[in-house]
Design a protein around this motif. Structure first.
Motif: not given
Length: 152
Positions: A30-31, A125-130, A132, A142
């Protein structure tokens, strides 16, 4: 596709290495962050031996650790009750898309209802769309809060 049975249980001291491995894999995935093994070992062990810090759950498939997560608690004076935070969530890649996280999530939600927990929370994480998308399908939404931090 054959449906696998997913067993959720509290983590034991004997799960220490699996929890360390999962935390390191999650941090990297993730990071792209390497966690210091000595510090992480002390941190995981500290929670395993002190229930006031929280608890870990293990998901098993065919007797193998498929995933894990940590729950910590926050007191809410506004709600006169606890809020539980999902942390260190990880499902091993070979066990994804078979309902492992959903089983852990539902287990936590049921425990929370029994213990009169007011709210379940997590950060992602903001970019972890999967991730979310998965959280949304489980009924989470959210929040209007942003998280801020300062390392000291």
């Amino acid at each position: 596709m054959i449906q696998k049975e997913i067993h959720i249980r509290p983590a034991l001291s004997s799960d220490l290495q699996a929890l360390i491995d999962n935390n390191q894999a999650m941090a990297w995935e993730t990071e792209q962050r390497h966690l210091d093994t000595e510090i992480l070992t002390k941190g995981v062990s500290g929670l395993l031996h002190d229930a006031s810090k929280g608890f870990y759950l293990i998901a098993e498939v065919d007797g193998e650790v498929a995933g894990s997560l940590m729950i910590t608690s926050e007191w809410s004076d506004w709600r006169n009750g606890e809020m539980w935070w999902f942390q260190s969530v990880f499902v091993r890649p070979e066990f994804r898309a078979i309902g492992v996280f959903k089983a852990m999530f539902n287990h936590v939600a049921e425990l929370g209802k029994i213990q009169n927990v007011k709210e379940l929370r997590l950060y992602v994480e903001r970019d972890n769309k999967r991730a979310q998308k998965v959280y949304g399908t489980l009924g989470m939404s959210h929040s209007h809060y942003d998280m801020w931090e300062m390392v000291i």
